[in-house]
Write an enzyme that holds these catalytic residues in place. Structure first.
Site, short mmCIF file in Angstrom:
data_model
loop_
_atom_site.label_atom_id
_atom_site.label_comp_id
_atom_site.label_asym_id
_atom_site.label_seq_id
_atom_site.Cartn_x
_atom_site.Cartn_y
_atom_site.Cartn_z
N HIS A 116 -0.72 -1.14 -4.40
CA HIS A 116 -2.20 -1.06 -3.93
C HIS A 116 -2.37 0.37 -3.46
CE1 HIS A 116 -5.65 -2.76 -1.17
NE2 HIS A 116 -5.38 -1.79 -0.49
N ASP A 155 -5.73 -7.54 3.99
CA ASP A 155 -5.37 -6.05 4.32
C ASP A 155 -5.45 -5.11 5.47
OD1 ASP A 155 -6.60 -3.15 2.38
OD2 ASP A 155 -4.63 -3.23 3.63
N MET A 192 -10.65 -7.62 4.90
CA MET A 192 -10.16 -6.60 5.79
C MET A 192 -9.57 -6.96 7.18
SD MET A 192 -9.62 -4.03 4.17
CE MET A 192 -9.09 -2.71 5.10
N MET A 223 -12.29 2.76 -0.93
CA MET A 223 -12.98 3.06 0.40
C MET A 223 -13.76 4.23 0.25
SD MET A 223 -9.69 1.87 3.00
CE MET A 223 -8.61 2.35 1.44
N MET A 261 -9.60 6.85 -0.54
CA MET A 261 -10.54 7.28 0.61
C MET A 261 -11.21 8.37 0.11
SD MET A 261 -8.01 6.39 3.98
CE MET A 261 -7.14 4.86 3.69
N SER A 282 0.85 -1.36 -0.03
CA SER A 282 -0.12 -0.08 -0.18
C SER A 282 0.81 1.29 0.15
CB SER A 282 -1.00 -0.05 1.30
OG SER A 282 -1.27 1.34 1.60
N ASP A 324 -4.77 2.91 -1.59
CA ASP A 324 -5.83 3.15 -0.72
C ASP A 324 -6.80 4.32 -1.02
OD1 ASP A 324 -3.84 1.51 1.52
OD2 ASP A 324 -5.83 0.84 0.86
N HIS A 357 -8.15 0.13 -4.15
CA HIS A 357 -9.03 -0.30 -3.13
C HIS A 357 -9.90 1.15 -2.71
CE1 HIS A 357 -9.14 -1.47 1.56
NE2 HIS A 357 -10.22 -1.30 0.92
#
Ligand code: DX5
Ligand code: ZN
Length: 239
Positions: A49, A191, A153, A84, A53, A24, A51, A82
């Site tokens: 990866h 993760d 997760m 989120m 958000m 990540s 992340d 990913h």
């Protein structure tokens, strides 16, 4: 289904699953993000990866598609986003245009998960589902035919550097059994809090793709030592 997967994402059919490390970049030095991603590729990472958000699904706000697009030409590693985020189906086309080969949406953010996964695959890339700690494996029981990956997760999403939730190993084992019974080529990824002291148990529980942020960026020996150590520990745990 795996035909969409980028080379590094091909699911191995060998008896011992190939352990993949997906750093990540949340802990990266954002002033040198390009150099950091080049370093991860040179250090043997299998994929990057991202992340993502949105400040709504989780309080933090991170990578927009333009940032990922800026990094795309610098490395050849597959990019997984990913998401989120709320309404990930709205964002999906922009992260595909930015160069992501795999989009991972949260089951908790998708009231129409089956439709959302179908829409991602219609964009010509791979689709994954992330499950928060409280969400059971059964949440994806009726969409496995649309999944290239399931992400269990092992922390509550929103931040890096959190403690691994060991009780998620039961969910990993449930997920592994569901995938085996489905006869679909689906990667099982974990993760959150993955480091040299936790990756072995996660691998034994069935995980084969490991997201690691702090364990990679904070390793005293640098990226290559961190990635090699994680991959070796995971492989040894299942051999
Ligand atoms: C948390 C993210 C994770 C996290 C991993 O919301 O999804 O990818 O950044 O960071 P570490 O490996 O430090 O727990
Ligand atoms: Zn993540």
């Amino acid at each position: 289904m795996a035909q969409h997967l980028a080379p590094n994402m091909q699911v191995s059919n060998s008896p011992t699953p190939n352990m993949q490390i997906a750093p990540s970049v949340l802990p990266a030095d954002f002033a040198r993000l390009g150099e950091e991603c080049i370093g991860l590729e040179q250090a043997g990472a299998n994929r990057i990866h991202w992340d993502v958000m949105d400040g709504r699904f989780v309080p933090n706000l991170t990578f927009g598609p333009d940032i990922i697009a800026a990094i795309r030409p610098l490395v050849s590693l597959p990019f997984e986003a990913h998401l989120m985020t709320e309404e990930p189906h709205e964002l999906a086309p922009r992260y595909v245009e930015a160069g992501c080969e795999l989009l991972i949406v949260h089951a908790e953010a998708c009231p129409h998960l089956h439709r959302t996964l179908g829409a991602i695959r219609d964009l010509g890339i791979d689709a994954g589902v992330a499950l928060n700690p409280a969400t059971p494996a059964s949440a994806v029981a009726h969409v496995l035919d649309l999944c290239n990956l399931v992400l269990v997760m092992t922390v509550n999403p929103g931040w890096g550097g959190q403690r691994y939730i060991a009780s998620m190993e039961n969910k990993m084992a449930d997920m592994k059994a569901m995938i085996a019974a489905s006869s679909h080529n689906i990667e099982l990824e974990v993760d959150g809090g993955i480091d040299n002291s936790t990756i072995g148990a996660a691998a034994q529980a069935g995980a084969e793709v490991f997201v690691a942020g702090s364990a990679v960026f904070n390793h005293a020996g640098g990226f290559q030592s961190a990635i090699n150590q994680l991959r070796t520990t995971a492989a040894t745990a299942v051999s």
